[in-house]
Design a protein around this motif. Structure first.
Motif, PDB file in Angstrom:
ATOM      1  N   LEU A  61       0.833  -1.206   0.000  1.00 47.07           N
ATOM      2  CA  LEU A  61       0.000   0.000   0.000  1.00 47.07           C
ATOM      3  C   LEU A  61       0.869   1.258   0.000  1.00 47.07           C
ATOM      4  CD1 LEU A  61      -2.691   1.575   0.358  1.00 47.07           C
ATOM      5  CD2 LEU A  61      -2.489   1.150   2.825  1.00 47.07           C
ATOM      6  N   SER A  62       1.903   1.254   0.826  1.00 51.54           N
ATOM      7  CA  SER A  62       2.798   2.407   0.899  1.00 51.54           C
ATOM      8  C   SER A  62       3.508   2.654  -0.423  1.00 51.54           C
ATOM      9  CB  SER A  62       3.836   2.182   2.012  1.00 51.54           C
ATOM     10  OG  SER A  62       3.208   2.029   3.262  1.00 51.54           O
ATOM     11  N   ILE A  63       3.918   1.574  -1.067  1.00 51.28           N
ATOM     12  CA  ILE A  63       4.642   1.696  -2.336  1.00 51.28           C
ATOM     13  C   ILE A  63       3.708   2.148  -3.458  1.00 51.28           C
ATOM     14  CG2 ILE A  63       5.878   0.394  -4.121  1.00 51.28           C
ATOM     15  CD1 ILE A  63       7.029  -1.334  -1.812  1.00 51.28           C
ATOM     16  N   VAL A  64       2.547   1.501  -3.564  1.00 54.70           N
ATOM     17  CA  VAL A  64       1.602   1.814  -4.643  1.00 54.70           C
ATOM     18  C   VAL A  64       1.079   3.242  -4.503  1.00 54.70           C
ATOM     19  CG1 VAL A  64      -0.622   1.184  -5.683  1.00 54.70           C
ATOM     20  CG2 VAL A  64       0.975  -0.602  -4.981  1.00 54.70           C
ATOM     21  N   THR A  65       0.925   3.717  -3.267  1.00 55.94           N
ATOM     22  CA  THR A  65       0.456   5.081  -3.021  1.00 55.94           C
ATOM     23  C   THR A  65       1.333   6.111  -3.728  1.00 55.94           C
ATOM     24  OG1 THR A  65      -0.543   4.521  -0.883  1.00 55.94           O
ATOM     25  CG2 THR A  65       0.046   6.833  -1.236  1.00 55.94           C
ATOM     26  N   ILE A  66       2.633   5.876  -3.735  1.00 56.05           N
ATOM     27  CA  ILE A  66       3.564   6.810  -4.366  1.00 56.05           C
ATOM     28  C   ILE A  66       3.256   6.950  -5.857  1.00 56.05           C
ATOM     29  CG2 ILE A  66       5.985   7.343  -4.824  1.00 56.05           C
ATOM     30  CD1 ILE A  66       5.195   7.366  -1.858  1.00 56.05           C
ATOM     31  N   PHE A  67       3.016   5.814  -6.519  1.00 59.65           N
ATOM     32  CA  PHE A  67       2.782   5.844  -7.960  1.00 59.65           C
ATOM     33  C   PHE A  67       1.379   6.358  -8.309  1.00 59.65           C
ATOM     34  CE2 PHE A  67       6.140   2.649  -7.502  1.00 59.65           C
ATOM     35  CZ  PHE A  67       7.055   3.125  -8.424  1.00 59.65           C
ATOM     36  N   VAL A  68       0.392   5.970  -7.507  1.00 60.43           N
ATOM     37  CA  VAL A  68      -0.990   6.334  -7.831  1.00 60.43           C
ATOM     38  C   VAL A  68      -1.267   7.806  -7.526  1.00 60.43           C
ATOM     39  CG1 VAL A  68      -3.418   5.917  -7.267  1.00 60.43           C
ATOM     40  CG2 VAL A  68      -1.860   3.984  -7.580  1.00 60.43           C
ATOM     41  N   SER A  69      -0.896   8.257  -6.344  1.00 57.85           N
ATOM     42  CA  SER A  69      -1.228   9.634  -5.926  1.00 57.85           C
ATOM     43  C   SER A  69      -0.070  10.608  -6.075  1.00 57.85           C
ATOM     44  CB  SER A  69      -1.687   9.632  -4.470  1.00 57.85           C
ATOM     45  OG  SER A  69      -0.595   9.374  -3.607  1.00 57.85           O
ATOM     46  N   LEU A  70       1.128  10.084  -6.424  1.00 56.09           N
ATOM     47  CA  LEU A  70       2.354  10.897  -6.489  1.00 56.09           C
ATOM     48  C   LEU A  70       2.668  11.547  -5.142  1.00 56.09           C
ATOM     49  CD1 LEU A  70       2.022  12.654  -9.982  1.00 56.09           C
ATOM     50  CD2 LEU A  70       3.083  10.456  -9.420  1.00 56.09           C
ATOM     51  N   ASP A  71       1.975  11.113  -4.092  1.00 57.02           N
ATOM     52  CA  ASP A  71       2.157  11.648  -2.743  1.00 57.02           C
ATOM     53  C   ASP A  71       2.050  13.178  -2.735  1.00 57.02           C
ATOM     54  OD1 ASP A  71       2.289  10.932  -0.137  1.00 57.02           O
ATOM     55  OD2 ASP A  71       4.457  10.714  -0.026  1.00 57.02           O
ATOM     56  N   LEU A  98      -6.556  16.919  -8.993  1.00 61.05           N
ATOM     57  CA  LEU A  98      -5.448  16.200  -9.629  1.00 61.05           C
ATOM     58  C   LEU A  98      -5.289  14.805  -9.035  1.00 61.05           C
ATOM     59  CD1 LEU A  98      -2.995  16.006 -11.462  1.00 61.05           C
ATOM     60  CD2 LEU A  98      -1.671  17.298  -9.753  1.00 61.05           C
ATOM     61  N   THR A  99      -5.367  14.695  -7.723  1.00 65.20           N
ATOM     62  CA  THR A  99      -5.227  13.387  -7.076  1.00 65.20           C
ATOM     63  C   THR A  99      -6.367  12.458  -7.462  1.00 65.20           C
ATOM     64  OG1 THR A  99      -4.062  14.373  -5.194  1.00 65.20           O
ATOM     65  CG2 THR A  99      -5.056  12.208  -4.849  1.00 65.20           C
ATOM     66  N   THR A 100      -7.590  12.975  -7.510  1.00 70.88           N
ATOM     67  CA  THR A 100      -8.743  12.154  -7.914  1.00 70.88           C
ATOM     68  C   THR A 100      -8.573  11.667  -9.350  1.00 70.88           C
ATOM     69  OG1 THR A 100     -10.198  13.359  -6.410  1.00 70.88           O
ATOM     70  CG2 THR A 100     -11.249  12.150  -8.212  1.00 70.88           C
ATOM     71  N   THR A 101      -8.101  12.528 -10.231  1.00 68.61           N
ATOM     72  CA  THR A 101      -7.865  12.147 -11.627  1.00 68.61           C
ATOM     73  C   THR A 101      -6.832  11.026 -11.713  1.00 68.61           C
ATOM     74  OG1 THR A 101      -8.367  14.396 -12.377  1.00 68.61           O
ATOM     75  CG2 THR A 101      -7.129  12.990 -13.890  1.00 68.61           C
ATOM     76  N   LEU A 102      -5.758  11.155 -10.949  1.00 71.48           N
ATOM     77  CA  LEU A 102      -4.717  10.122 -10.948  1.00 71.48           C
ATOM     78  C   LEU A 102      -5.258   8.788 -10.425  1.00 71.48           C
ATOM     79  CD1 LEU A 102      -1.743  12.257  -9.584  1.00 71.48           C
ATOM     80  CD2 LEU A 102      -1.902  11.250 -11.870  1.00 71.48           C
ATOM     81  N   CYS A 103      -6.053   8.843  -9.358  1.00 74.33           N
ATOM     82  CA  CYS A 103      -6.605   7.608  -8.776  1.00 74.33           C
ATOM     83  C   CYS A 103      -7.562   6.924  -9.756  1.00 74.33           C
ATOM     84  CB  CYS A 103      -7.322   7.919  -7.460  1.00 74.33           C
ATOM     85  SG  CYS A 103      -6.207   8.362  -6.107  1.00 74.33           S
ATOM     86  N   LEU A 104      -8.396   7.699 -10.442  1.00 79.86           N
ATOM     87  CA  LEU A 104      -9.317   7.118 -11.425  1.00 79.86           C
ATOM     88  C   LEU A 104      -8.547   6.499 -12.589  1.00 79.86           C
ATOM     89  CD1 LEU A 104     -12.116   9.855 -11.518  1.00 79.86           C
ATOM     90  CD2 LEU A 104     -12.308   7.540 -10.581  1.00 79.86           C
ATOM     91  N   PHE A 105      -7.503   7.178 -13.044  1.00 80.82           N
ATOM     92  CA  PHE A 105      -6.684   6.673 -14.139  1.00 80.82           C
ATOM     93  C   PHE A 105      -6.077   5.310 -13.782  1.00 80.82           C
ATOM     94  CE2 PHE A 105      -2.333   6.194 -15.798  1.00 80.82           C
ATOM     95  CZ  PHE A 105      -2.599   6.128 -17.171  1.00 80.82           C
ATOM     96  N   TRP A 106      -5.488   5.216 -12.590  1.00 82.18           N
ATOM     97  CA  TRP A 106      -4.837   3.968 -12.195  1.00 82.18           C
ATOM     98  C   TRP A 106      -5.847   2.872 -11.882  1.00 82.18           C
ATOM     99  CZ3 TRP A 106      -0.214   2.609 -13.348  1.00 82.18           C
ATOM    100  CH2 TRP A 106       0.774   3.566 -13.535  1.00 82.18           C
TER     101      TRP A 106
END
Length: 485
Positions: A61-71, A98-106
């Protein structure tokens, strides 16, 4: 009644900045405390293997969070709230967008290739979807919470944090008890609570800022954070890769035992986050105002406080493990000292990195982080294979020391260029705190098989703390009062 009335009068007279710092600290303690108090329940409801699987999920979860939300809710947001203060509401809503867009994309990418991702992470579809929900909901909350801290609005933040903190273990226990797949049940309980507890803040900040997309702020956030992905990923690798590697190289049970040690050690990491949240806006303002010389006195005190609380945990590690888990987890005591000492260097690095963050020297941050993370993976691969999973605690300590040294060097380079050559910290003063801390930590480790000697050292420390209590309280007050200056 008079003493109570007097205390209330004094409390009302405290500046809001100090009140906010106090409640943010209390909130962080209670949040972590509630989580830790329920650990003994979950270590008894889950086998060591199941506990290991659950913690490996958290590592992914910690690792994937970086890629999905760019933190995005991390450094760039706090920095942006100060930098774009007049446009704060629009800035906040656009970063939510921006974060919502990234989460939907992934999420779409995951659904299209879910078998590949499930095999890669060794997780089920339900677990992966829960992970994506948690990434979005947590980011939403972090944006809102960050804004509350900068504005010193502590009441709503404390209320929400405590409500969610109580709900997570309660729902989790119910789900785990009723389910056959206890690992998935634990994950779903967390996802459900976070979705219900945090989702509303997305709409709150969107309503206030009224802007989902802002070319200016999206560009700023992406240009600032994309180069930092290796840095954030390196941080996660330093804190999470060991559990994944132990699972693959040794087994789920050993990953569970190591995870317990890491969880107990992370009790003291809340001091890191609490102190950092307290002084970060103040430090950024001092950097902005070129008042660099105001920072060291508070920083040295905070380092000494972090060292002290981690030594307390090291001293009481055998008792802590006995409280938090059954006898099958006892070996975790040998992992706690090096991991607890790592917590000190986590805080030290943050003090140094703030200068590079403020002046957007992302290349410096990235290089120091990559070196630390790469070293961690290599040392884990070598040392776990030779000495077993306990070695991962020592590789973590070594890597955080290297990580910290790298950020210290790059901090000085940044200050030489942007702060008129003024370097905030003296190396000899940092070493004066660090070297005794490490020496005492390893000394306490050697006493684990000699209870009388260990209790004697604890008693001496307690007497010293009692004699120096006024000075210690004064130091804490000095750190808590930084926002007044």
């Amino acid at each position: 009644m008079l003493p109570i009335t007097g205390l209330l009068k004094k409390y009302r007279g405290i500046p809001v900045q100090v009140k906010a710092s106090f409640w943010f600290l209390i909130c962080a303690f209670l949040q972590k405390g509630i989580s830790m108090l329920t650990t003994p329940i979950f270590t008894r409801l889950l086998s060591t293997a199941e506990y290991g699987q659950y913690n490996v999920f958290n590592s992914w979860l910690s690792i994937v969070t970086i890629f999905v939300s760019l933190d995005l809710a991390a450094g760039v947001y706090t920095q942006g709230l100060i930098k774009f203060e007049p446009e704060r509401k629009v800035y906040s809503s656009s970063l939510q967008g921006l974060t919502t867009t990234l989460c939907l994309f992934w999420t779409v990418i995951y659904l299209l290739f879910r078998n590949f991702w499930n095999d890669l992470f060794s997780l089920t579809t339900v677990q992966m979807l829960a992970m994506l929900v948690m990434i979005w909901a947590t980011a939403v909350f972090r944006f809102w919470a960050g804004e509350q801290r900068v504005l010193y609005r502590y009441k709503a933040l404390v209320f929400v944090t405590l409500g969610v903190s109580f709900a997570k273990p309660v729902i989790g226990i119910v789900f785990v008890v009723l389910a056959e797949d206890k690992v998935t049940a634990r994950i779903l309980g967390l996802a459900l609570v976070e979705l219900i507890g945090y989702a509303g803040f997305f709409f709150v900040q969107m309503w206030r800022g009224k802007k989902f997309y802002s070319a200016k702020f999206w560009k700023h956030a992406l240009l600032f954070n994309l180069p930092l992905i290796p840095h954030y990923l390196s941080q996660v690798v330093l804190s999470s890769a060991d559990r994944i590697m132990i699972k693959d190289m040794v087994g789920d049970s050993q990953a569970g035992i190591y995870s317990l040690a890491y969880a107990v050690s992370s009790i003291m990491a809340l001091f890191n986050s609490s102190l950092s949240q307290t002084i970060s806006p103040w430090v950024y303002r001092k950097i902005k105002e070129k008042k660099i010389k105001d920072i060291p006195s508070v920083a040295y005190i905070s380092l000494a406080l972090i060292a002290g609380v981690n030594l307390l945990l090291i001293a009481l590690a055998p008792e802590a493990v006995a409280i938090f888990a059954p006898r099958s987890y006892h070996e975790a005591i040998w992992v706690i000292p090096p991991v607890a000492m790592s917590v000190y260097f986590m805080y030290s690095y943050d003090l140094f990195a703030k200068f590079a963050f403020y002046y957007e020297k992302t290349n410096f941050i990235m290089l120091a982080s990559i070196i630390g993370a790469a070293l961690n993976v290599v040392l884990n691969f070598i040392c776990i294979g030779i000495w077993g999973y306990v070695a991962a605690g020592y590789t973590t300590l070594i890597c955080y020391i290297v990580y910290c040294i790298g950020h210290y060097i790059f901090m000085n380079k940044t200050c030489d260029k942007y702060c008129d050559g003024v370097r905030p910290y003296q190396l000899k003063k940092i070493l004066f705190i660090t070297i005794p801390f490490l020496a005492m930590g390893f000394l306490l480790l050697l006493t684990y098989n000699y209870a009388i000697l260990r209790y004697g050292l604890i008693a001496v420390a307690a007497v010293f703390a009692f004699v120096k209590r006024k000075q210690l309280v004064g130091l804490v007050k000095k750190v808590m009062a930084v926002k007044k200056s």
